[in-house]
Design an enzyme around this catalytic site. Structure first.
Site, short mmCIF file in Angstrom:
data_model
loop_
_atom_site.label_atom_id
_atom_site.label_comp_id
_atom_site.label_asym_id
_atom_site.label_seq_id
_atom_site.Cartn_x
_atom_site.Cartn_y
_atom_site.Cartn_z
N ASP A 149 12.04 6.29 16.85
CA ASP A 149 12.84 6.37 15.63
C ASP A 149 12.78 5.06 14.83
O ASP A 149 12.10 4.12 15.20
CB ASP A 149 14.27 6.74 16.04
CG ASP A 149 14.96 7.65 15.05
OD1 ASP A 149 14.56 7.67 13.88
OD2 ASP A 149 15.93 8.33 15.45
N GLY A 204 9.03 9.40 6.96
CA GLY A 204 8.10 9.41 5.83
C GLY A 204 8.30 8.25 4.88
O GLY A 204 7.68 8.20 3.81
N ASP A 239 16.08 13.88 7.90
CA ASP A 239 16.46 14.89 8.90
C ASP A 239 16.75 16.26 8.28
O ASP A 239 17.40 16.37 7.23
CB ASP A 239 17.72 14.43 9.66
CG ASP A 239 17.40 13.33 10.65
OD1 ASP A 239 16.27 12.82 10.64
OD2 ASP A 239 18.31 12.97 11.42
C1 GLA Z 1 17.40 10.11 13.59
C2 GLA Z 1 16.25 11.10 13.80
C3 GLA Z 1 16.79 12.36 14.42
C4 GLA Z 1 17.47 12.05 15.74
C5 GLA Z 1 18.56 10.99 15.54
C6 GLA Z 1 19.08 10.47 16.86
O1 GLA Z 1 18.29 10.59 12.65
O2 GLA Z 1 15.60 11.36 12.60
O3 GLA Z 1 15.78 13.32 14.60
O4 GLA Z 1 16.50 11.60 16.65
O5 GLA Z 1 18.07 9.88 14.81
O6 GLA Z 1 20.08 9.50 16.69
#
Ligand code: GLA
Length: 407
Positions: A154, A189, A209
């Site tokens: 992440d 992205g 997300d």
């Molecule tokens: C980000 C990612 C998610 C998830 C959360 C976890 O928002 O994009 O897909 O993994 O972190 O905290």
């Protein structure tokens, strides 16, 4: 394609009517088709523990998900203790995983599945657990010792970091640890990973997300969860960057998490048309028959997993009707009619009017030269051929997905 709203050149007339060898994989062979699996985040966020997850592993197998081709079982954020140990190693939260992470990984493997885990390029994960910054090689070695097959990485808490360098460092660390792991870049992205990540990892998130919305984004106070359609709209322009071993990732599936059945069906179909990684994110133990039928529709999954690995393109859009086209191997073609107009619409499509030409895959389909028979992948029926106009009413927020094969 010449789209004339007045209908003179239109051929689409839209009428408003209302096991061991399994794991012996080399780095070069990873994700030749889009990875398929399950991830804990969309339903459980950080509320995960061993009994819950072992139950999920068992249902993964008994529900038919594994037989349908899903293989990765990925723990997202929240599996760790808040602190590293005195040697700097990450530790699985002993309350959540009393038997440790190696035992859990072994359990996943014992069911013929592959094991995935999550961390972050920053100092902390998005949920505040220890991040990997400065510990890349150590963490990769630990994951390898546990038998990790997939790492989602992440991008929270990364002030001052260079994304390309951070992801390259982790990629090298995984290679140095010696165990092939699919490397899933999750920087939303922001730094256009499709331009530089082809040799860094096997998939990269292309947007922020996903949330539980088909059409509308959801304001989460501080951030926006994206709808299925707004993510879809961001994929067409980057399709040329995807292919075997390197995929655009429009985020995990929300199928079975609360949208309407037709919306789930459209979401799943579109992700398969996009050759997207298919990471289910629902509670498999409580999955309805309808959800299971969507997630395990082998014919639709086969579009996603087509070995040519070409993403669909938007061939036509007018008045809320879109036609997405995905060239397949063996000179076959998938065509998805999407109705995003919010009301039922009748389509009447004359195949012979326009060849479907794709410069990215260097394919073309001229229906005046060749006739294709058509299989509807949701009704599971043969629905005639391209010799005739295709007449059908599509409900609101729904799709018709056809596979075209030479007659
Ligand atoms: C980000 C990612 C998610 C998830 C959360 C976890 O928002 O994009 O897909 O993994 O972190 O905290």
């Amino acid at each position: 394609m010449n789209i004339n709203p007045k209908g003179l050149l239109l051929t689409l007339a839209v009428t408003i009517v209302s096991t061991a060898s399994l794991f012996a994989q080399k780095f070069e062979e990873l994700a030749q088709t889009p990875p398929m699996g399950w991830n804990s985040w969309n339903t459980f966020q950080t509320n995960i523990d061993e009994p819950l997850l072992k139950g999920m592993v068992d249902t993964y197998v008994s529900s038919g998900m594994k037989d349908a081709g899903y293989v990765y079982f990925v723990l997202d954020d929240g599996w760790m203790s808040m602190e590293r140990d005195q040697n700097g190693n990450l530790v699985a939260d002993p309350k959540k995983f009393p038997n440790g992470m190696k035992e859990f990984a072994d359990y996943v493997h014992s069911k013929g599945l592959k094991f995935g885990i999550y961390n972050c390029a920053g100092t902390k994960t998005c949920a505040g657990y220890p991040g990997t910054r400065g510990y890349e090689y150590q963490d990769a070695r630990l994951y390898a010792s546990w038998g990790v097959d997939y790492l989602k990485f992440d991008w929270c808490n990364t002030d001052g970091e260079n994304a390309i360098e951070a992801y390259k460092t982790m990629s090298k660390a995984i290679r140095a640890a010696g165990r092939p792991m699919v490397f899933s870049l999750c920087e939303w992205g922001q730094h256009k990973p499709w331009r530089w990540a082809k040799n860094v990892g096997q998939l990269w998130r292309s947007t922020g997300d996903i949330g539980l919305g088909f059409e509308k984004n959801i304001n989460k106070g501080g951030w926006t969860a994206l709808s299925v359609l707004s993510i879809l709209d961001q994929q067409d322009s980057i399709r040329q960057y995807a292919g075997p071993g390197h995929w655009n990732d429009p985020d995990m599936l929300e199928v079975g998490n609360g949208m309407k059945v037709n919306e789930d069906k459209a979401h799943f179909s579109l992700w398969c048309m996009l050759a997207a990684p298919l990471m289910a994110g629902n509670d498999l133990r409580k999955m309805s028959d309808q959800t299971r039928e969507i997630l395990t529709n082998k014919d639709v999954i086969a579009l996603d997993q087509d070995p040519m690995g070409v993403e669909a393109f938007r061939f036509y859009a007018f008045d809320g009707i879109e036609i997405w086209v995905k060239p397949l191997s063996n000179n076959e073609l998938a065509v998805c009619f999407l109705n995003r107009s919010g009301r039922p619409q009748q389509v009447s499509y004359n195949w012979k009017g326009h060849p479907m030409v794709d410069a990215v895959s260097n394919t073309s389909f001229d229906f005046t030269q060749t006739t294709y028979k058509m299989h509807d992948l949701w009704s599971k029926k043969e629905v005639g051929s391209t010799a005739k106009t295709f007449d059908e009413t599509i409900p609101a927020d729904d799709v018709i997905v056809l596979k075209l094969t030479k007659e």
